[in-house]
Write a protein that holds these residues in place. Structure first.
Motif, PDB file in Angstrom:
ATOM      1  N   ALA A 153      12.419  48.619 -26.682  1.00 12.56           N
ATOM      2  CA  ALA A 153      13.163  47.520 -26.076  1.00 12.56           C
ATOM      3  C   ALA A 153      14.620  47.612 -26.451  1.00 12.56           C
ATOM      4  O   ALA A 153      14.977  47.899 -27.579  1.00 12.56           O
ATOM      5  CB  ALA A 153      12.580  46.185 -26.539  1.00 12.56           C
ATOM      6  N   SER A 154      15.447  47.357 -25.537  1.00  7.58           N
ATOM      7  CA  SER A 154      16.886  47.387 -25.784  1.00  7.58           C
ATOM      8  C   SER A 154      17.541  46.415 -24.837  1.00  7.58           C
ATOM      9  O   SER A 154      16.904  45.835 -23.966  1.00  7.58           O
ATOM     10  CB  SER A 154      17.443  48.797 -25.565  1.00  7.58           C
ATOM     11  N   VAL A 155      18.816  46.257 -25.087  1.00  8.88           N
ATOM     12  CA  VAL A 155      19.553  45.377 -24.192  1.00  8.88           C
ATOM     13  C   VAL A 155      19.423  45.864 -22.778  1.00  8.88           C
ATOM     14  O   VAL A 155      19.299  45.111 -21.834  1.00  8.88           O
ATOM     15  CB  VAL A 155      21.022  45.301 -24.640  1.00  8.88           C
TER      16      VAL A 155
ATOM     17  N   LEU B 294      17.350  43.045 -29.086  1.00 10.70           N
ATOM     18  CA  LEU B 294      16.527  44.044 -28.405  1.00 10.70           C
ATOM     19  C   LEU B 294      15.833  43.488 -27.173  1.00 10.70           C
ATOM     20  O   LEU B 294      15.058  44.187 -26.520  1.00 10.70           O
ATOM     21  CB  LEU B 294      15.479  44.600 -29.371  1.00 10.70           C
TER      22      LEU B 294
ATOM     23  N   ARG C 296      13.591  41.350 -19.232  1.00  9.71           N
ATOM     24  CA  ARG C 296      13.120  41.342 -20.613  1.00  9.71           C
ATOM     25  C   ARG C 296      11.714  41.938 -20.672  1.00  9.71           C
ATOM     26  O   ARG C 296      10.911  41.722 -19.781  1.00  9.71           O
ATOM     27  CB  ARG C 296      13.101  39.908 -21.158  1.00  9.71           C
TER      28      ARG C 296
ATOM     29  N   HIS D 272       8.013  47.367 -28.361  1.00  5.40           N
ATOM     30  CA  HIS D 272       9.192  46.780 -28.992  1.00  5.40           C
ATOM     31  C   HIS D 272      10.196  47.842 -29.392  1.00  5.40           C
ATOM     32  O   HIS D 272      11.398  47.649 -29.325  1.00  5.40           O
ATOM     33  CB  HIS D 272       8.782  45.982 -30.213  1.00  5.40           C
TER      34      HIS D 272
ATOM     35  N   LEU E 286      17.980  40.737 -34.666  1.00  6.59           N
ATOM     36  CA  LEU E 286      17.682  42.072 -34.118  1.00  6.59           C
ATOM     37  C   LEU E 286      16.697  41.967 -32.957  1.00  6.59           C
ATOM     38  O   LEU E 286      16.857  42.630 -31.927  1.00  6.59           O
ATOM     39  CB  LEU E 286      17.122  42.954 -35.227  1.00  6.59           C
ATOM     40  N   ARG E 287      15.691  41.138 -33.088  1.00  9.58           N
ATOM     41  CA  ARG E 287      14.706  40.980 -32.007  1.00  9.58           C
ATOM     42  C   ARG E 287      15.361  40.390 -30.761  1.00  9.58           C
ATOM     43  O   ARG E 287      15.080  40.835 -29.643  1.00  9.58           O
ATOM     44  CB  ARG E 287      13.553  40.085 -32.474  1.00  9.58           C
TER      45      ARG E 287
END
Length: 424
Positions: free
Chosen positions: A12-14, A339, A25, A9, A335-336
């Motif tokens: 994880a980013s855009v 991300l 994703r 996590h 935020l999740r």
């Protein structure tokens, strides 16, 4: 085999879309989902504990009510088996065929007692005329003093105490000698004796019926069958026939061993009135197995509703707290999503949280409920009846309640747009 690679996590980013493709994703497996849900539950331990308490009470109430109802139902059925399932009553018509004697003679009880499975039997004679007769404690009429009471007068064979499952609280019951001599003696039911003010028979007290004195030789108490005899005056058959016209048997009471009632019910009319058994009516107990299912089903159904109501209250508590948690964590949800978390992953996280709370509540509630059932049974000196399927199914029921309670809050969390959530 997973088709996509799991990405932590924190990383994880855009992301940037690969050439000619879309943003992929990150994959969240069950371990990640569980760890995130557990962290959410433990982040607010007091709130989680209070939320779990609602499920604990609901499941515990369900287990307690079903356990106590099963235990109590077992006791009720046990008493039913001991009293009702071994009682047979044979009714004798009051009018026999013209020119013939009575259908059942007093000596016919002896033939019934010889049947296999019969433990005791007695014959009774009563009538409408003797159902309400004034009996006096003395023959002196004093102004303003009440010494008489209205009660039933019946005749019975000497084996009546055993047939009604009673006992002599004072004195004795009349015997074959009293019957043969046609003695004017009587036995009073315990309540009839109290009404007449007679507590002992040591001084041979007398009661007066239609101006004639009868010596009270005993008091019959603790009657379990034919409880109306507790307020009656009981006479020997010969004495009752001579002075009250009670010479014809109207019913025969039979006690059997457990399981022999139906067989005795078929044989007793033949033993009492050979050739005219069809004229007699027999009241035999219902099948004990069917009665057991009926009693336990009624009791369980009543208490099951109460347990389900408590469980619904617990589910509403979980749903309410989970919804508040979603509202408080809007920023985290945004935020999740920013991300790269999908709607399904956000919904899954909150569903796992609510399911975990329900599961914990189910485990604790089942344990608490079983302990309470055992304690109550020990205090009441009952044999506890605990269903293993209930103990194993209670945690599953708690988890299911938590899952259903978290559906709406999780769907609401999954529908949040990242921009709106972060702005909030």
């Amino acid at each position: 085999m997973r088709s996509r690679t799991r990405v932590p996590h924190a990383a994880a980013s855009v992301g940037t879309a690969p050439a000619g493709g879309s943003v992929e994703r990150p994959w969240m497996d069950f371990r990640d989902l569980w760890s995130e849900a557990l962290a959410g539950v433990l982040a607010r331990p007091m709130r989680s504990a209070l939320t779990t308490l609602g499920t604990v009470l609901g499941i515990a109430t369900l287990v307690i009510t079903i356990g106590i109802s099963s235990t109590a139902g077992n006791q009720i059925v046990g008493r039913f088996d001991a009293l009702t399932a071994t009682s047979v009553t044979v009714g004798v018509p009051s009018v026999a065929a013209a020119g013939s004697g009575p259908l059942v003679d007093w000596s016919g009880v002896d033939a019934v007692r010889r049947l296999a499975g019969v433990e005791s039997a007695a014959a009774i004679a009563d009538s409408q005329e003797t159902a309400s007769v004034e009996v006096r404690a003395n023959d002196v009429v004093a102004p303003g003093e009440v010494s008489g009471q209205t009660m039933a007068v019946v005749a019975a064979s000497p084996t009546l105490p055993a047939a009604v499952r009673g006992g002599m609280t004072a004195g004795r019951f009349f015997d074959d000698g009293d019957i043969a001599r046609r003695d004017r003696v009587a036995v009073l039911g315990d309540q009839a004796a109290r009404l007449l003010g007679i507590g002992s028979v040591e001084t041979a007290p007398a009661v007066f019926l239609k101006g004639q004195a009868y010596t009270v030789i005993g008091i019959l108490g603790s009657v379990e069958r034919e409880q109306q005899l507790a307020t009656a005056m009981i006479l020997p058959p010969t004495t009752a026939a001579d002075r009250m016209g009670l010479g014809t048997v109207t019913r025969v009471l039979i006690n059997t061993s457990l399981g022999a009632a139906n067989q005795v019910a078929r044989q007793a009319p033949i033993a009492l009135a050979p050739g005219a058994e069809a004229s007699l009516t027999v009241r035999a107990p219902a099948d004990p197995a069917k009665a057991r299912k009926g009693v336990q089903g009624d009791v369980n159904g009543l208490f099951l509703v109460l347990g389900l109501v408590s469980l619904v209250v617990g589910a509403i508590g979980i749903a309410n707290v989970t919804l508040v948690t979603v509202i408080e964590r809007i920023g985290e949800i945004g935020l999740r999503r920013a991300l790269g978390a999908s709607r399904r992953q956000v919904a899954g996280q909150f569903l796992v949280e609510s399911t975990t709370i329900g599961l914990l509540g189910g485990v604790v509630g089942a344990a608490l409920g079983m302990v309470v059932v055992v304690i109550v049974s020990a205090v009441r000196e009952w044999t506890p009846v605990l269903d293993v399927r209930l103990a194993l199914g209670a945690p599953v029921a708690g988890a299911l309640v938590g899952l259903l309670a978290g559906l709406y809050p999780s769907l609401r969390a999954s529908r949040m747009e990242p921009v709106d959530a972060l702005r909030s």
